[in-house]
Design a protein around this motif. Structure first.
Motif, PDB file in Angstrom:
ATOM      1  N   ASP A  11     -17.816  -2.312 -10.684  1.00 29.16           N
ATOM      2  CA  ASP A  11     -18.035  -1.611  -9.417  1.00 29.16           C
ATOM      3  C   ASP A  11     -17.134  -2.110  -8.293  1.00 29.16           C
ATOM      4  O   ASP A  11     -16.962  -1.424  -7.295  1.00 29.16           O
ATOM      5  N   ASP A  12     -16.588  -3.319  -8.439  1.00 23.22           N
ATOM      6  CA  ASP A  12     -15.733  -3.892  -7.405  1.00 23.22           C
ATOM      7  C   ASP A  12     -14.261  -3.506  -7.552  1.00 23.22           C
ATOM      8  O   ASP A  12     -13.465  -3.735  -6.651  1.00 23.22           O
ATOM      9  N   VAL A  13     -13.891  -2.922  -8.684  1.00 27.32           N
ATOM     10  CA  VAL A  13     -12.489  -2.603  -8.953  1.00 27.32           C
ATOM     11  C   VAL A  13     -12.103  -1.289  -8.264  1.00 27.32           C
ATOM     12  O   VAL A  13     -12.766  -0.274  -8.426  1.00 27.32           O
ATOM     13  N   LEU A  14     -11.013  -1.337  -7.501  1.00 29.19           N
ATOM     14  CA  LEU A  14     -10.452  -0.134  -6.885  1.00 29.19           C
ATOM     15  C   LEU A  14      -9.435   0.507  -7.822  1.00 29.19           C
ATOM     16  O   LEU A  14      -9.535   1.672  -8.152  1.00 29.19           O
ATOM     17  N   LEU A  63     -12.463   6.115 -10.644  1.00 27.13           N
ATOM     18  CA  LEU A  63     -12.626   7.508 -10.202  1.00 27.13           C
ATOM     19  C   LEU A  63     -13.497   7.631  -8.953  1.00 27.13           C
ATOM     20  O   LEU A  63     -13.226   8.445  -8.084  1.00 27.13           O
ATOM     21  N   SER A  64     -14.515   6.808  -8.832  1.00 22.61           N
ATOM     22  CA  SER A  64     -15.428   6.903  -7.688  1.00 22.61           C
ATOM     23  C   SER A  64     -14.826   6.377  -6.388  1.00 22.61           C
ATOM     24  O   SER A  64     -15.372   6.602  -5.315  1.00 22.61           O
ATOM     25  N   LYS A  65     -13.693   5.700  -6.466  1.00 20.08           N
ATOM     26  CA  LYS A  65     -13.075   5.112  -5.270  1.00 20.08           C
ATOM     27  C   LYS A  65     -11.968   5.992  -4.678  1.00 20.08           C
ATOM     28  O   LYS A  65     -11.384   5.661  -3.658  1.00 20.08           O
ATOM     29  N   ILE A  76      -6.559   5.853  -2.644  1.00 16.92           N
ATOM     30  CA  ILE A  76      -7.744   5.005  -2.616  1.00 16.92           C
ATOM     31  C   ILE A  76      -7.630   4.267  -1.294  1.00 16.92           C
ATOM     32  O   ILE A  76      -6.794   3.372  -1.146  1.00 16.92           O
ATOM     33  N   GLY A  77      -8.416   4.711  -0.327  1.00 15.39           N
ATOM     34  CA  GLY A  77      -8.217   4.236   1.039  1.00 15.39           C
ATOM     35  C   GLY A  77      -6.853   4.701   1.512  1.00 15.39           C
ATOM     36  O   GLY A  77      -6.508   5.871   1.388  1.00 15.39           O
ATOM     37  N   LYS A  78      -6.026   3.777   1.987  1.00 17.21           N
ATOM     38  CA  LYS A  78      -4.681   4.114   2.463  1.00 17.21           C
ATOM     39  C   LYS A  78      -3.624   3.931   1.378  1.00 17.21           C
ATOM     40  O   LYS A  78      -2.461   4.254   1.594  1.00 17.21           O
ATOM     41  N   GLN A  79      -4.032   3.425   0.229  1.00 14.61           N
ATOM     42  CA  GLN A  79      -3.090   3.154  -0.857  1.00 14.61           C
ATOM     43  C   GLN A  79      -2.774   4.435  -1.636  1.00 14.61           C
ATOM     44  O   GLN A  79      -3.665   5.061  -2.208  1.00 14.61           O
ATOM     45  N   GLN A  80      -1.509   4.823  -1.642  1.00 12.68           N
ATOM     46  CA  GLN A  80      -1.065   5.991  -2.401  1.00 12.68           C
ATOM     47  C   GLN A  80      -0.729   5.554  -3.820  1.00 12.68           C
ATOM     48  O   GLN A  80      -0.024   4.573  -4.025  1.00 12.68           O
ATOM     49  N   ILE A  81      -1.230   6.297  -4.796  1.00 12.00           N
ATOM     50  CA  ILE A  81      -0.981   6.004  -6.208  1.00 12.00           C
ATOM     51  C   ILE A  81      -0.437   7.276  -6.858  1.00 12.00           C
ATOM     52  O   ILE A  81      -1.027   8.351  -6.727  1.00 12.00           O
ATOM     53  N   PRO A  82       0.685   7.174  -7.573  1.00  7.58           N
ATOM     54  CA  PRO A  82       1.263   8.360  -8.206  1.00  7.58           C
ATOM     55  C   PRO A  82       0.454   8.804  -9.425  1.00  7.58           C
ATOM     56  O   PRO A  82      -0.157   7.991 -10.109  1.00  7.58           O
TER      57      PRO A  82
END
Length: 98
Positions: A11-14, A63-65, A76-82
């Motif tokens: 649950d702690d993993v983004l 997926l939930s983040k 995920i928040g401000k982090q862009q992931i391709p």
């Protein structure tokens, strides 16, 4: 370099970023990531499949983040992931069903 064993809760993993034979694990409430000697493939096998999805050759996401999803990127928040074309169909199917 400091070596230690740390218990990480799913649950702690983004998200997780692959770096050849290492992975960086980014967690909620942690300013820095954790680096471990593993591969994305090995780590993905240990994660619950309904909660995590590989979206790129170098990224697994919780997926939930996800805060925003587009065809070629997610946030995920401000982090862009391709999101790569190889994984986009599986990601969209799984993201819609969660």
């Amino acid at each position: 370099m400091e070596y230690r064993e740390i218990k990480i809760y799913f649950d702690d993993v983004l998200y997780v970023q692959g770096l050849k034979n290492y992975v960086k694990i980014y967690l909620i409430q942690q300013a820095k990531s954790f680096l471990t000697r593993s591969t994305l493939k090995a780590l993905l096998a240990q994660l619950p499949g309904n909660a995590f999805c590989r979206v790129h050759k170098s990224f697994i996401v919780a997926l939930s983040k996800i805060s925003l999803s587009q065809r070629t990127n997610l946030y995920i928040g401000k982090q862009q992931i391709p999101i790569s074309s190889r994984f986009v169909d599986d990601f969209e199917r799984r993201y819609r069903s969660c």
